[in-house]
Design a protein around this motif. Sequence first.
Motif, mmCIF file in Angstrom:
data_model
loop_
_atom_site.group_PDB
_atom_site.id
_atom_site.type_symbol
_atom_site.label_atom_id
_atom_site.label_comp_id
_atom_site.label_asym_id
_atom_site.label_seq_id
_atom_site.Cartn_x
_atom_site.Cartn_y
_atom_site.Cartn_z
ATOM 1 N N TYR A 124 51.402 44.289 -9.164
ATOM 2 C CA TYR A 124 51.516 45.711 -8.615
ATOM 3 C C TYR A 124 50.506 46.039 -7.768
ATOM 4 O O TYR A 124 50.653 46.684 -6.897
ATOM 5 N N THR A 125 49.125 45.403 -8.087
ATOM 6 C CA THR A 125 48.078 45.836 -6.971
ATOM 7 C C THR A 125 48.447 44.993 -5.933
ATOM 8 O O THR A 125 48.227 45.886 -4.750
ATOM 9 N N GLN A 126 49.094 43.852 -5.648
ATOM 10 C CA GLN A 126 49.388 43.599 -4.433
ATOM 11 C C GLN A 126 50.658 44.285 -3.708
ATOM 12 O O GLN A 126 50.328 44.299 -2.418
ATOM 13 N N ALA A 127 51.456 44.973 -4.465
ATOM 14 C CA ALA A 127 52.194 45.823 -3.995
ATOM 15 C C ALA A 127 51.682 46.984 -3.344
ATOM 16 O O ALA A 127 52.066 47.733 -2.135
ATOM 17 N N LEU A 128 50.609 47.550 -3.990
ATOM 18 C CA LEU A 128 49.769 48.681 -3.446
ATOM 19 C C LEU A 128 49.396 48.537 -2.255
ATOM 20 O O LEU A 128 49.095 49.428 -1.229
ATOM 21 N N ILE A 129 48.623 47.281 -2.129
ATOM 22 C CA ILE A 129 48.038 46.955 -0.870
ATOM 23 C C ILE A 129 49.098 46.494 0.237
ATOM 24 O O ILE A 129 48.960 47.305 1.447
ATOM 25 N N ALA A 130 50.157 46.182 -0.045
ATOM 26 C CA ALA A 130 50.980 45.771 0.958
ATOM 27 C C ALA A 130 51.801 47.041 1.466
ATOM 28 O O ALA A 130 52.292 47.321 2.610
ATOM 29 N N ALA A 131 51.621 48.048 0.457
ATOM 30 C CA ALA A 131 52.493 49.290 0.874
ATOM 31 C C ALA A 131 51.846 50.255 1.785
ATOM 32 O O ALA A 131 52.135 51.265 2.336
ATOM 33 N N GLN A 132 50.498 50.207 1.968
ATOM 34 C CA GLN A 132 49.742 50.920 2.521
ATOM 35 C C GLN A 132 49.933 50.745 4.052
ATOM 36 O O GLN A 132 49.821 49.846 4.660
ATOM 37 N N PRO A 133 50.435 51.781 4.869
ATOM 38 C CA PRO A 133 50.816 51.795 6.024
ATOM 39 C C PRO A 133 49.680 51.793 6.929
ATOM 40 O O PRO A 133 48.565 52.389 6.774
ATOM 41 N N GLU A 134 49.867 50.619 7.887
ATOM 42 C CA GLU A 134 48.573 50.738 9.009
ATOM 43 C C GLU A 134 49.133 50.948 10.405
ATOM 44 O O GLU A 134 50.435 50.847 10.640
ATOM 45 N N PRO A 135 48.394 51.623 11.298
ATOM 46 C CA PRO A 135 48.941 52.116 12.623
ATOM 47 C C PRO A 135 48.732 51.020 13.476
ATOM 48 O O PRO A 135 48.242 51.039 14.703
ATOM 49 N N ASN A 136 49.612 50.171 13.214
ATOM 50 C CA ASN A 136 49.957 48.895 13.930
ATOM 51 C C ASN A 136 51.290 48.537 14.190
ATOM 52 O O ASN A 136 51.916 48.323 12.819
ATOM 53 N N VAL A 137 51.930 48.744 15.233
ATOM 54 C CA VAL A 137 53.619 48.788 15.003
ATOM 55 C C VAL A 137 53.811 47.139 14.935
ATOM 56 O O VAL A 137 54.984 46.605 14.623
#
Length: 589
Positions: A530-543
């Motif tokens: 679940y922690t890995q999912a939270l980190i993966a779900a964080q959108p980055e301003p990079n296309v």
Amino acid sequence: MTPLLDVQGLSIGFGDAPPVVHDVNFQVMPGETMALVGESGSGKTLTCRSVLRILPGAAQLRAGQINFSNGNTMVELLSMPEKKMRNVRGNRISMIFQEPMRSLSPLHRIGNQVAEVLHLHRGMSAAEAKKDVLSTFEQVGFPDVERAFRAYPFEMSGGMRQRAMIAMAMVAKPDLLIADEPTTALDVTTQAQVLGLIKDLQKDTGMAVVLVTHDLGVVANMAEQVVVMNKGRVMESGPAAAVLGAPGHGYTQKLFAAAPVIPEVAEPAAPLERDDLILDLKGVCKTYTAKAGGWKAAKKIHACIDVNLQLPRGKTLAVVGESGSGKTTCARIALGAEVPDVGSKVLFCGTKDADPLPVHAMTRTQRIAFQKQAQMVFQDPYSSLSPRMRVQEALTEPMEIHGIGSRADRRDKAAEMLRWVGLNPDMLKRFPHAFSGGQRQRLSIARALTLDPTLLVCDEPTSALDVSVQEQILTLLEDIRDSMGLSYLFISHDLAVVARIADEVAVMRQGVVVEQAPPDTLFYNPRHPYTQALIAAQPEPNVNRPINLSLVAKGAGSPDTWPDTFRFEGISAPDLIEVDPGHKVRCHV
């Protein structure tokens, strides 16, 4: 190719003042996502509301045209008869509003409100409409769709209400979806799933999207075209890859600089010292009983299950998790506003070397003293400040209740607190509606500080704010903590915000702490899915770095689908085990 929506020279004003939206031009092609980016007050929402002709009564459409594709012809929406416009709203063009509590009727069940669109525009029967609504509820992430259908808005969390608004806008499968900050109140995992859902709908139906947002990470994951607005004017526009890859305007560059990101960590952090605790939660459990309706047995909801948290004096403990994970319930229990189940313990130690006080077994005198020392900053500054009270009254009221100082002393203290949070004491005579969202949040912080507390509970204090205002509030909270020696219990769903302010992070899911460590350790080596999912779900301003939806779905799914080491069913979760110094993970040995 003919555009689906063509906005030309749009100008909107109020009274005799200069226009608040000035000469705005953009096009939206069929099936395309165009992001309208900017801070609060930049004119984004007014521009979008003008498309549906739902502007405030005092607003003046001073110039411009809005053309919408109707098959092989273009129709001008601003001059369309109202009767025909009604068939466009909610049917061909839908809108997701930013504040669901204001947009949903408090008197009607959620399911009936969403089904109304299908009754009006599709002529569906009640049974057909309910089937479609339940399917859409499942898509937007409601864990219990039948319960959501029967619920009233006030029975849902902010994130759940926003999901209902998204379902209402999407259930009719419109040609154009206008999404006004659709994911502001959502957890990052739900946000990622909803963004993925909108993308899937676009592929299936060819729907176009106008995405109003201040989150450049969301823009990078969703948009083909970007229009950047500031003070009612278009500052920059173009393909997303070009605008995000090399922003040309200084304002766009400023937005990039303020965007929070999860840091890249080279090594884990040292464990947190726990010699002097201000707050200690031991084995905290909270169970609610929900009525099931009819003759069905009442259902037990476990909001918190065996939560153990320790907050050292002068430090910040962040509790992170999605909507409904139990983090706000933990905060309310810590403040004594919610009574935990029997056997739970909450100890508070106001000063160093003092005897710890049981928060839920205090005498009247002890409780009054505790309430002065522990204050809360709420998520929604709109509802936490009375619209009928001037700022001076709102700030002096806590001191009046506790009998602190004379009237002049209280006013001086209120003025001092405004200076602390970066506002002018001349604002004391104003009402809350005269302030922006960021200024109202500063007022909420000032009100919490008037009693000189030692513990501040911050419940999602930046979730509804623009990135630049969010940066200001986080800096303010850090400065106040360091100068006043405050301790923070910081509630959030955003790991990028937490990375900035926290000394330790506890990750919660469905009432259970699944992982706990200092932020650097958590980002260096996240162990729980679940922690890995939270980190993966964080959108980055990079296309070039889109959200990994498969990793998000894996970690945000049901606990019985997790890898064997972490899997459990019901409330029989494994123990929280220390896998490294200062790093605890809930897993099977």
